[in-house]
Structures are given as structure tokens and as C-alpha cells.
Design an enzyme around this catalytic site. Sequence first.
Site, PDB file in Angstrom:
ATOM      1  N   CYS A  50      62.535  38.912  46.697  1.00 33.91           N
ATOM      2  CA  CYS A  50      62.294  40.117  45.888  1.00 33.91           C
ATOM      3  C   CYS A  50      63.200  40.137  44.650  1.00 33.91           C
ATOM      4  O   CYS A  50      64.415  40.284  44.769  1.00 33.91           O
ATOM      5  CB  CYS A  50      62.538  41.334  46.784  1.00 33.91           C
ATOM      6  SG  CYS A  50      62.674  42.895  45.918  1.00 33.91           S
ATOM      7  N   CYS A  95      65.208  43.315  44.109  1.00 33.09           N
ATOM      8  CA  CYS A  95      66.295  43.388  45.104  1.00 33.09           C
ATOM      9  C   CYS A  95      67.520  42.633  44.591  1.00 33.09           C
ATOM     10  O   CYS A  95      68.657  43.086  44.773  1.00 33.09           O
ATOM     11  CB  CYS A  95      65.853  42.793  46.440  1.00 33.09           C
ATOM     12  SG  CYS A  95      64.472  43.658  47.207  1.00 33.09           S
TER      13      CYS A  95
END
Length: 110
Positions: free
Chosen positions: A33, A36
Site C-alpha cells: 500500500c 501506507c
Amino acid sequence: MAEGIVELTSSKWETEVLNSKGVIMVDFWAPWCGPCRIIAPTIEELAKEYEGKIKVGKLNTDENPEIATRYGIMGIPTIMFFKDGQRVDQIVGVVPKSILKSKLDSLLSS
């Protein structure tokens, strides 16, 4: 895991989050991600700044899908806030550090 951050798993969830006193900030993330990875340094900074005041944990949603499902995580990063074992708030996506700080300060003063 960075200093001051607890790596959360399904087996540790109850002990580390639900049975804990005080404020806990949990970062739901996954290695693939991009957003993230963008917010990770902010989470690490907050873990250091609030050391001794809050607990900071990270839960890899790929490795612990049952926890992500239990809390209805539809997008990551999701930052979830717990107080005395109860979920009190959450923020989805990348947000400025100031927003996370104001949320933590509010929870610590309530």
C-alpha cells in the site's frame, strides 16, 4: 517495527488492544500500500512524541484479515483509535500529522 510501535496480530489483539487501559492508536496497513508507506513516518514520529502516554500499534491487514474484517476496514491506511479497549474513532487515508495529534490530544484530555 519501529521503536515504540507494537506489531499487532490476531493472537495479540485482545491482550494488546481490547484489554489495555488508556489510548491506543492502531495503523491498519499492508506492505503493498503506497499511502501506507507515506503515512508510516508520521506514525513513527507520533509513537516517539507520545511515548509513555499512548500505545501505538500496526496491524498488517494481509496477515490478519479477520481483525480487518471485524472492524469493517474497507480502505487502508485506516488509523483507528481505542480508549480503554473501546473503539472511539477512526481516520481513513493519509492525513496531516496535525490532525492525528489533535485527535490524540483530545482523547488524552477526555
